[in-house]
Design a protein around this motif. Structure first.
Motif, PDB file in Angstrom:
ATOM      1  N   LEU A 203      43.140  56.212  31.720  1.00  0.00           N
ATOM      2  CA  LEU A 203      42.197  55.101  31.635  1.00  0.00           C
ATOM      3  C   LEU A 203      41.327  55.015  32.883  1.00  0.00           C
ATOM      4  N   THR A 204      40.054  54.758  32.672  1.00  0.00           N
ATOM      5  CA  THR A 204      39.136  54.571  33.789  1.00  0.00           C
ATOM      6  C   THR A 204      38.775  53.097  33.911  1.00  0.00           C
ATOM      7  N   VAL A 290      44.114  53.569  37.690  1.00  0.00           N
ATOM      8  CA  VAL A 290      45.258  53.592  38.599  1.00  0.00           C
ATOM      9  C   VAL A 290      44.792  53.681  40.051  1.00  0.00           C
ATOM     10  N   GLU A 291      43.645  54.333  40.291  1.00  0.00           N
ATOM     11  CA  GLU A 291      43.096  54.408  41.643  1.00  0.00           C
ATOM     12  C   GLU A 291      42.560  53.046  42.072  1.00  0.00           C
ATOM     13  N   ALA A 292      41.964  52.335  41.110  1.00  0.00           N
ATOM     14  CA  ALA A 292      41.460  50.993  41.402  1.00  0.00           C
ATOM     15  C   ALA A 292      42.613  50.068  41.792  1.00  0.00           C
ATOM     16  N   LEU A 293      43.718  50.171  41.073  1.00  0.00           N
ATOM     17  CA  LEU A 293      44.883  49.340  41.375  1.00  0.00           C
ATOM     18  C   LEU A 293      45.422  49.645  42.767  1.00  0.00           C
ATOM     19  N   LYS A 294      45.514  50.927  43.092  1.00  0.00           N
ATOM     20  CA  LYS A 294      46.012  51.303  44.416  1.00  0.00           C
ATOM     21  C   LYS A 294      45.101  50.777  45.514  1.00  0.00           C
ATOM     22  N   LEU A 295      43.795  50.840  45.296  1.00  0.00           N
ATOM     23  CA  LEU A 295      42.838  50.330  46.270  1.00  0.00           C
ATOM     24  C   LEU A 295      43.035  48.838  46.488  1.00  0.00           C
ATOM     25  N   MET A 296      43.225  48.109  45.401  1.00  0.00           N
ATOM     26  CA  MET A 296      43.417  46.665  45.504  1.00  0.00           C
ATOM     27  C   MET A 296      44.712  46.325  46.236  1.00  0.00           C
ATOM     28  N   GLU A 297      45.750  47.089  45.934  1.00  0.00           N
ATOM     29  CA  GLU A 297      47.033  46.849  46.601  1.00  0.00           C
ATOM     30  C   GLU A 297      46.953  47.199  48.086  1.00  0.00           C
ATOM     31  N   ASP A 298      46.302  48.310  48.407  1.00  0.00           N
ATOM     32  CA  ASP A 298      46.183  48.731  49.806  1.00  0.00           C
ATOM     33  C   ASP A 298      45.357  47.747  50.624  1.00  0.00           C
ATOM     34  N   LYS A 299      44.278  47.250  50.035  1.00  0.00           N
ATOM     35  CA  LYS A 299      43.377  46.339  50.738  1.00  0.00           C
ATOM     36  C   LYS A 299      43.782  44.870  50.593  1.00  0.00           C
TER      37      LYS A 299
END
Length: 327
Positions: A203-204, A290-299
């Motif tokens: 999913l994108t 999944v990359e968007a989620l990781k970015l949100m969690e990291d930031k």
């Protein structure tokens, strides 16, 4: 005839003994690995068509699992029932295929009967047997022998340890091929689009915004009250701030508004020029969810503006949009 009453301790002891026997067989086989494993892996790695696994009875069930594992990890494979092969299904076999034939005894009648046709077709054959001097072992191009091992069945009749070891060998070969091919998680997900892993890796952000359809935007000259109303209306807790040309210049969150109110109610009559974040983190719709989620969690942020190539906001996603979809 006296009856034997099983107790809980008996059950635990019985299960433990089986696990120990089967685990020992797998670990012992590790010390016996030789050139035949290397040859088998190299042959399979160079296969330009399909790996066709065949076997009867319990060996066939194990073969189906091995074939499924190969297919899902980057090695095209299917299972051929040897009895069906005798009645026309050998038409599935080509000279570019590799046959993996599983038979504990190496003398399974149905498998032996299809060997002449396989040879005529020109497909290579790998045998997995216990008896390296069996007919199947002698006819195969490469033979992987598990040797004579102790079955966990106390009668020595039901295939237990032998099938477990065969399955473990099949798994090990499949993973060796996976590593040799640099098979990625994305490709694994491609073959599992219906599973949770497929959803996470395929999913994108574009898919997410089609679901959420949220894009709260306000002009940077707008007043505090109007922005508050717009934010409340969107239900996302944030708005994208744009200039006169519609280009994103910042993001304002409900947290920013609450902090502003701590300086006094007079802020309600002012615009938002001094309130919004002028260096927002953004993403584009082609980014994997999944990359968007990781970015949100990291930031440590809960919202992300989605922008197009002209830096204009086309959507805004909330971390809850992702969690609702199983991320």
């Amino acid at each position: 005839m006296p009856s034997f009453v099983q107790t809980r301790d008996n059950y635990i002891a019985s299960v433990g003994a089986v696990l120990e026997i089967e685990a020992r067989a797998i670990l012992n086989y590790k010390t016996l690995l030789g050139d035949e494993i290397i040859q088998a892996i190299e042959l399979l790695l160079n296969c330009s068509s399909h790996v066709i696994v065949t076997g009867m009875g319990k060996s066939g069930i194990i073969g189906k699992k091995i074939s499924a594992t190969l297919a899902s990890t980057g090695t095209p494979s299917f299972f051929l029932h040897p009895a069906e092969g005798l009645h026309g299904d050998l038409g599935m076999v080509t000279d570019k295929d590799i046959i993996v034939a599983i038979s504990n005894s190496g003398e399974t009648e149905e498998i032996l009967k299809i060997i002449p046709s396989i040879k005529r077709i020109g497909a290579k054959m790998i045998a997995i047997v216990s008896n390296s001097f069996s007919t199947l072992a002698e006819k195969a191009d490469i033979t992987i022998s598990i040797g004579e091992i102790e079955e966990a069945c106390p009668l020595g009749l039901a295939p237990t340890t032998s099938t477990t070891l065969t399955l473990a060998i099949g798994d090990a070969i499949a993973i060796a091929l996976l590593n040799a091919k640099n098979f990625t998680a994305e490709r694994f997900a491609l073959y599992h689009p219906g599973g949770s892993l497929g959803r996470k890796l395929l999913l994108t952000v574009e898919d997410i915004i089609q679901q959420s359809q949220k894009n709260p935007i306000v002009n940077y000259r707008l007043g505090f009250k109007d922005v508050l109303f717009k934010m409340t209306e969107s239900g996302i807790g944030a708005v994208s701030i744009v200039g006169e040309d519609g280009v994103l210049i910042g993001v304002l969150t409900d947290g920013d508004l609450r902090r502003a109110l701590t300086y006094g109610s007079e802020i309600m009559d002012k615009n938002i020029l001094s309130l919004y974040n002028r260096s927002p983190i953004t993403i584009t719709p082609d980014i994997l969810a999944v990359e968007a989620l990781k970015l949100m969690e990291d930031k440590k942020i809960t919202v992300l503006p989605v922008i197009n190539r002209d830096n204009r906001p086309i959507a805004m996603i909330h971390i809850q949009d992702l969690t609702k979809m199983g991320f």
